[in-house]
Scaffold this motif. Structure first.
Motif, PDB file in Angstrom:
ATOM      1  N   GLY A  28      -7.769  51.304  53.884  1.00  0.00           N
ATOM      2  CA  GLY A  28      -6.449  51.710  54.350  1.00  0.00           C
ATOM      3  C   GLY A  28      -5.318  51.404  53.402  1.00  0.00           C
ATOM      4  N   LEU A  29      -5.612  51.297  52.097  1.00  0.00           N
ATOM      5  CA  LEU A  29      -4.552  51.127  51.112  1.00  0.00           C
ATOM      6  C   LEU A  29      -3.793  52.444  50.935  1.00  0.00           C
ATOM      7  N   TYR A  30      -2.554  52.350  50.488  1.00  0.00           N
ATOM      8  CA  TYR A  30      -1.699  53.519  50.284  1.00  0.00           C
ATOM      9  C   TYR A  30      -1.707  53.898  48.805  1.00  0.00           C
ATOM     10  N   GLU A  31      -2.073  55.128  48.503  1.00  0.00           N
ATOM     11  CA  GLU A  31      -2.019  55.596  47.115  1.00  0.00           C
ATOM     12  C   GLU A  31      -0.553  55.852  46.732  1.00  0.00           C
ATOM     13  N   VAL A  32      -0.147  55.268  45.599  1.00  0.00           N
ATOM     14  CA  VAL A  32       1.240  55.427  45.153  1.00  0.00           C
ATOM     15  C   VAL A  32       1.354  56.197  43.847  1.00  0.00           C
ATOM     16  N   LEU A  33       0.256  56.323  43.102  1.00  0.00           N
ATOM     17  CA  LEU A  33       0.309  57.019  41.815  1.00  0.00           C
ATOM     18  C   LEU A  33      -1.104  57.326  41.353  1.00  0.00           C
ATOM     19  N   GLU A  34      -1.278  58.493  40.718  1.00  0.00           N
ATOM     20  CA  GLU A  34      -2.524  58.827  40.031  1.00  0.00           C
ATOM     21  C   GLU A  34      -2.165  59.475  38.702  1.00  0.00           C
ATOM     22  N   GLU A  35      -2.610  58.856  37.607  1.00  0.00           N
ATOM     23  CA  GLU A  35      -2.367  59.414  36.286  1.00  0.00           C
ATOM     24  C   GLU A  35      -3.324  58.797  35.278  1.00  0.00           C
ATOM     25  N   ASP A  36      -3.670  59.569  34.262  1.00  0.00           N
ATOM     26  CA  ASP A  36      -4.483  59.098  33.135  1.00  0.00           C
ATOM     27  C   ASP A  36      -5.792  58.458  33.580  1.00  0.00           C
ATOM     28  N   GLY A  37      -6.441  59.051  34.577  1.00  0.00           N
ATOM     29  CA  GLY A  37      -7.727  58.534  35.031  1.00  0.00           C
ATOM     30  C   GLY A  37      -7.641  57.254  35.829  1.00  0.00           C
ATOM     31  N   ARG A  38      -6.448  56.907  36.311  1.00  0.00           N
ATOM     32  CA  ARG A  38      -6.250  55.692  37.100  1.00  0.00           C
ATOM     33  C   ARG A  38      -5.522  56.027  38.402  1.00  0.00           C
TER      34      ARG A  38
END
Length: 304
Positions: A28-38
């Motif tokens: 149940g963590l909140y995704e805050v960013l996705e970039e550069d394979g992370r």
């Protein structure tokens, strides 16, 4: 004050889609960013930008981040780490998204610790103005925050000296070969605050991760998490059970890549003047798993 807390754990995963399912939908963590394979996550009760970073390609720990209270604390820790014989490099603001400048320490245990003084403040999910007790629409376990980690090192006593000298940590609990002052150390649980432990070190290979943990409120939430792990077919290592060491309540489990996680509740308030609790090897199983008093093979052998 120096080190406030462990700010983030950055780990590698073999399959990002599976990892996202685990950390976002089960934990149940909140995704805050996705970039550069992370992919970057935060818990609902964390106010800084992120506390967990997943990087695709392999398994195991990349680094930990530790947040300090004042910018000057970074210079102080840098000098102390160098005087201890560690290699220290400067890191620039933005090298880690939304994280300030700081330093990168290559520790005696061959782990990488980053020290920084600020992250972009994005706030908790309940805010600070007349906040509710928790968000209405939690997903999965709904973990509120990262709590601590356990790593392995060839020289536990040396790592305890390093953490004391450099971070101002103190030991709350310790596993020793005997009760003698000069006994060899097998494990140490350390903190700089009232939190029972921020980082623990046990004897083992250099540079390895045993687990990183998320805090929960109580036994009921720990049991509920175990139920959800069963529903989602998460591989459970052990639990629900209690630790003798720290008195915490726990479930250990694995993410889809094999990194061990933990949900942890309870414990007691730590103070620098509280005598260290000492455990000897003959009582280690009770110290780790208070009820069963038996260690399983995977708990001591599976590291990433």
């Amino acid at each position: 004050m120096g080190v406030l807390r462990m700010g983030y754990a950055h780990v590698r995963v073999t399959d990002m889609a599976e990892a996202k399912e685990h950390y976002a939908n089960t934990l149940g963590l909140y995704e805050v960013l996705e970039e550069d394979g992370r992919v970057y996550y935060k818990g609902w009760d964390e106010w800084d930008h992120h506390s967990v970073v997943l990087e695709e390609g392999g398994v195991g720990l990349v680094k930990f981040g530790f947040k300090v209270q004042y910018e000057d604390d970074i210079d102080d820790i840098e000098k102390k780490a160098q005087s201890f014989g560690c290699t220290v490099a400067r890191m620039s603001e933005g090298e880690n998204p939304e994280v300030s400048d700081g330093i990168r320490i290559f520790t005696p245990s061959e782990h990488v610790f980053e020290v920084y003084h600020s992250q972009t403040l994005i706030g908790t999910e309940v805010g600070t103005h007349n906040p509710e007790s928790f968000p209405r629409h939690l997903v999965g376990v709904g973990v509120p925050a990262i709590d601590h980690a356990l790593i392995t090192a060839a020289d536990v006593k040396g790592m305890e000296r390093f953490l004391t000298h450099t971070f101002g940590f103190f030991a709350t609990e310790r596993v020793q070969t005997s009760f003698d002052v000069d006994a060899d150390h097998i494990g140490t649980w350390m903190t700089s605050t009232n939190q029972i432990h921020q980082l623990a070190v046990i004897q083992g290979p250099q540079g390895k991760l045993h687990h990183f943990a998320f805090k929960l409120a109580d036994w009921t939430e720990v049991g509920h998490a175990a139920d959800l792990f069963s529903m989602d077919e998460v591989s459970i290592d052990i639990g629900p059970t209690r630790h003798g060491i720290t008195r915490g309540q726990t479930v250990y489990f694995f993410d889809p890549s094999g990194n061990r996680n933990e949900v942890f509740a309870g414990g007691y308030a730590a103070y620098p003047d509280r005598p260290v609790s000492i455990w000897t090897p003959d009582k280690l199983a009770k110290g780790i798993f208070y009820h069963a008093r038996e260690l399983n093979d995977s708990f001591t052998s599976v590291l990433t």
